[in-house]
Design a protein around this motif. Structure first.
Motif, PDB file in Angstrom:
ATOM      1  N   ALA A 159      72.843  42.623  59.008  1.00  0.00           N
ATOM      2  CA  ALA A 159      73.528  41.768  59.648  1.00  0.00           C
ATOM      3  C   ALA A 159      73.886  40.716  58.934  1.00  0.00           C
ATOM      4  O   ALA A 159      73.230  40.304  57.616  1.00  0.00           O
ATOM      5  CB  ALA A 159      73.455  40.932  61.194  1.00  0.00           C
ATOM      6  N   GLY A 160      75.432  39.910  58.263  1.00  0.00           N
ATOM      7  CA  GLY A 160      75.160  38.449  57.582  1.00  0.00           C
ATOM      8  C   GLY A 160      74.526  37.412  58.222  1.00  0.00           C
ATOM      9  O   GLY A 160      74.179  37.000  59.616  1.00  0.00           O
ATOM     10  N   PRO A 161      74.438  36.936  57.037  1.00  0.00           N
ATOM     11  CA  PRO A 161      73.629  35.144  57.187  1.00  0.00           C
ATOM     12  C   PRO A 161      74.149  34.181  57.922  1.00  0.00           C
ATOM     13  O   PRO A 161      73.433  34.289  59.375  1.00  0.00           O
ATOM     14  CB  PRO A 161      73.798  34.601  55.570  1.00  0.00           C
ATOM     15  CG  PRO A 161      74.031  35.747  54.701  1.00  0.00           C
ATOM     16  CD  PRO A 161      74.611  36.959  55.375  1.00  0.00           C
ATOM     17  N   HIS A 162      75.738  34.169  58.599  1.00  0.00           N
ATOM     18  CA  HIS A 162      75.714  34.082  59.791  1.00  0.00           C
ATOM     19  C   HIS A 162      75.807  34.297  60.871  1.00  0.00           C
ATOM     20  O   HIS A 162      76.545  33.481  61.785  1.00  0.00           O
ATOM     21  CB  HIS A 162      77.023  33.683  59.608  1.00  0.00           C
ATOM     22  CG  HIS A 162      78.239  34.809  58.804  1.00  0.00           C
ATOM     23  ND1 HIS A 162      78.207  35.606  58.092  1.00  0.00           N
ATOM     24  CD2 HIS A 162      78.926  35.963  60.649  1.00  0.00           C
ATOM     25  CE1 HIS A 162      78.942  36.841  58.280  1.00  0.00           C
ATOM     26  NE2 HIS A 162      79.870  36.802  59.478  1.00  0.00           N
ATOM     27  N   ASP A 163      75.725  35.627  60.896  1.00  0.00           N
ATOM     28  CA  ASP A 163      75.029  36.181  62.301  1.00  0.00           C
ATOM     29  C   ASP A 163      73.802  36.175  62.820  1.00  0.00           C
ATOM     30  O   ASP A 163      72.909  36.366  63.999  1.00  0.00           O
ATOM     31  CB  ASP A 163      75.525  37.522  62.478  1.00  0.00           C
ATOM     32  CG  ASP A 163      76.818  37.851  61.960  1.00  0.00           C
ATOM     33  OD1 ASP A 163      77.608  36.710  62.851  1.00  0.00           O
ATOM     34  OD2 ASP A 163      77.869  38.797  61.731  1.00  0.00           O
ATOM     35  N   VAL A 164      72.511  36.303  61.585  1.00  0.00           N
ATOM     36  CA  VAL A 164      71.231  36.049  62.376  1.00  0.00           C
ATOM     37  C   VAL A 164      71.310  35.099  63.257  1.00  0.00           C
ATOM     38  O   VAL A 164      70.175  35.751  64.575  1.00  0.00           O
ATOM     39  CB  VAL A 164      70.807  35.699  60.734  1.00  0.00           C
ATOM     40  CG1 VAL A 164      68.403  35.573  61.280  1.00  0.00           C
ATOM     41  CG2 VAL A 164      71.097  36.661  59.789  1.00  0.00           C
TER      42      VAL A 164
ATOM     43  N   THR B  31      64.427  39.432  57.973  1.00  0.00           N
ATOM     44  CA  THR B  31      63.513  39.038  56.910  1.00  0.00           C
ATOM     45  C   THR B  31      64.937  38.265  56.161  1.00  0.00           C
ATOM     46  O   THR B  31      66.089  38.731  56.161  1.00  0.00           O
ATOM     47  CB  THR B  31      63.275  40.457  56.114  1.00  0.00           C
ATOM     48  OG1 THR B  31      64.198  41.677  56.170  1.00  0.00           O
ATOM     49  CG2 THR B  31      61.880  40.732  57.144  1.00  0.00           C
ATOM     50  N   VAL B  32      65.169  38.630  54.392  1.00  0.00           N
ATOM     51  CA  VAL B  32      66.483  38.266  53.579  1.00  0.00           C
ATOM     52  C   VAL B  32      66.246  38.893  52.555  1.00  0.00           C
ATOM     53  O   VAL B  32      64.709  38.397  52.161  1.00  0.00           O
ATOM     54  CB  VAL B  32      66.640  36.643  53.655  1.00  0.00           C
ATOM     55  CG1 VAL B  32      67.121  36.430  52.584  1.00  0.00           C
ATOM     56  CG2 VAL B  32      66.603  35.683  54.987  1.00  0.00           C
ATOM     57  N   ALA B  33      67.052  39.321  52.118  1.00  0.00           N
ATOM     58  CA  ALA B  33      67.053  39.874  50.757  1.00  0.00           C
ATOM     59  C   ALA B  33      68.088  40.026  50.005  1.00  0.00           C
ATOM     60  O   ALA B  33      68.906  39.750  50.499  1.00  0.00           O
ATOM     61  CB  ALA B  33      66.811  41.783  50.874  1.00  0.00           C
ATOM     62  N   SER B  34      68.134  40.345  48.370  1.00  0.00           N
ATOM     63  CA  SER B  34      68.801  39.923  47.505  1.00  0.00           C
ATOM     64  C   SER B  34      70.536  40.913  48.169  1.00  0.00           C
ATOM     65  O   SER B  34      69.578  41.621  47.777  1.00  0.00           O
ATOM     66  CB  SER B  34      68.579  39.739  46.611  1.00  0.00           C
ATOM     67  OG  SER B  34      69.761  39.511  45.184  1.00  0.00           O
ATOM     68  N   SER B  35      71.224  40.413  47.841  1.00  0.00           N
ATOM     69  CA  SER B  35      71.832  41.996  47.723  1.00  0.00           C
ATOM     70  C   SER B  35      72.682  41.920  46.360  1.00  0.00           C
ATOM     71  O   SER B  35      73.896  42.917  46.402  1.00  0.00           O
ATOM     72  CB  SER B  35      73.830  40.721  48.911  1.00  0.00           C
ATOM     73  OG  SER B  35      74.087  39.525  48.256  1.00  0.00           O
ATOM     74  N   THR B  36      71.952  41.237  45.430  1.00  0.00           N
ATOM     75  CA  THR B  36      73.221  41.815  43.740  1.00  0.00           C
ATOM     76  C   THR B  36      71.876  43.542  43.335  1.00  0.00           C
ATOM     77  O   THR B  36      70.818  43.167  44.047  1.00  0.00           O
ATOM     78  CB  THR B  36      72.339  40.950  43.300  1.00  0.00           C
ATOM     79  OG1 THR B  36      70.849  40.424  43.120  1.00  0.00           O
ATOM     80  CG2 THR B  36      73.504  38.914  43.330  1.00  0.00           C
ATOM     81  N   THR B  37      72.369  44.093  42.523  1.00  0.00           N
ATOM     82  CA  THR B  37      71.586  44.501  42.220  1.00  0.00           C
ATOM     83  C   THR B  37      71.786  44.420  40.637  1.00  0.00           C
ATOM     84  O   THR B  37      72.794  44.876  40.126  1.00  0.00           O
ATOM     85  CB  THR B  37      72.719  46.046  42.392  1.00  0.00           C
ATOM     86  OG1 THR B  37      73.729  46.266  42.702  1.00  0.00           O
ATOM     87  CG2 THR B  37      72.145  46.476  44.281  1.00  0.00           C
ATOM     88  N   SER B  38      71.028  45.866  40.386  1.00  0.00           N
ATOM     89  CA  SER B  38      71.104  45.625  38.473  1.00  0.00           C
ATOM     90  C   SER B  38      71.479  46.186  38.404  1.00  0.00           C
ATOM     91  O   SER B  38      71.194  48.157  38.955  1.00  0.00           O
ATOM     92  CB  SER B  38      69.664  45.308  38.180  1.00  0.00           C
ATOM     93  OG  SER B  38      68.891  44.245  38.475  1.00  0.00           O
TER      94      SER B  38
END
Length: 50
Positions: free
Chosen positions: A19-24, A43-50
């Motif tokens: 879910a998006g942060p606004h729905d948690v 839990t929170v994870a980064s949504s960026t990838t390298s």
């Protein structure tokens, strides 16, 4: 094969919700209000990838 509940054993399920942060908060409140839910975590994870 014997169903676990016939032996007095409980069963459990694992549910993964993405879910998006606004729905948690809203989802957490819904889960907390349900007496069948024994444990919930976020839990929170980064949504960026390298």
């Amino acid at each position: 094969m014997v169903e676990p509940h016939h032996l007095g054993l409980g069963t459990g399920e694992v549910l993964w919700i993405k879910a998006g942060p606004h729905d948690v908060d809203r989802i957490g409140a819904l889960l907390a209000a349900d007496s069948r839910i024994r444990y919930a975590a976020a839990t929170v994870a980064s949504s960026t990838t390298s």
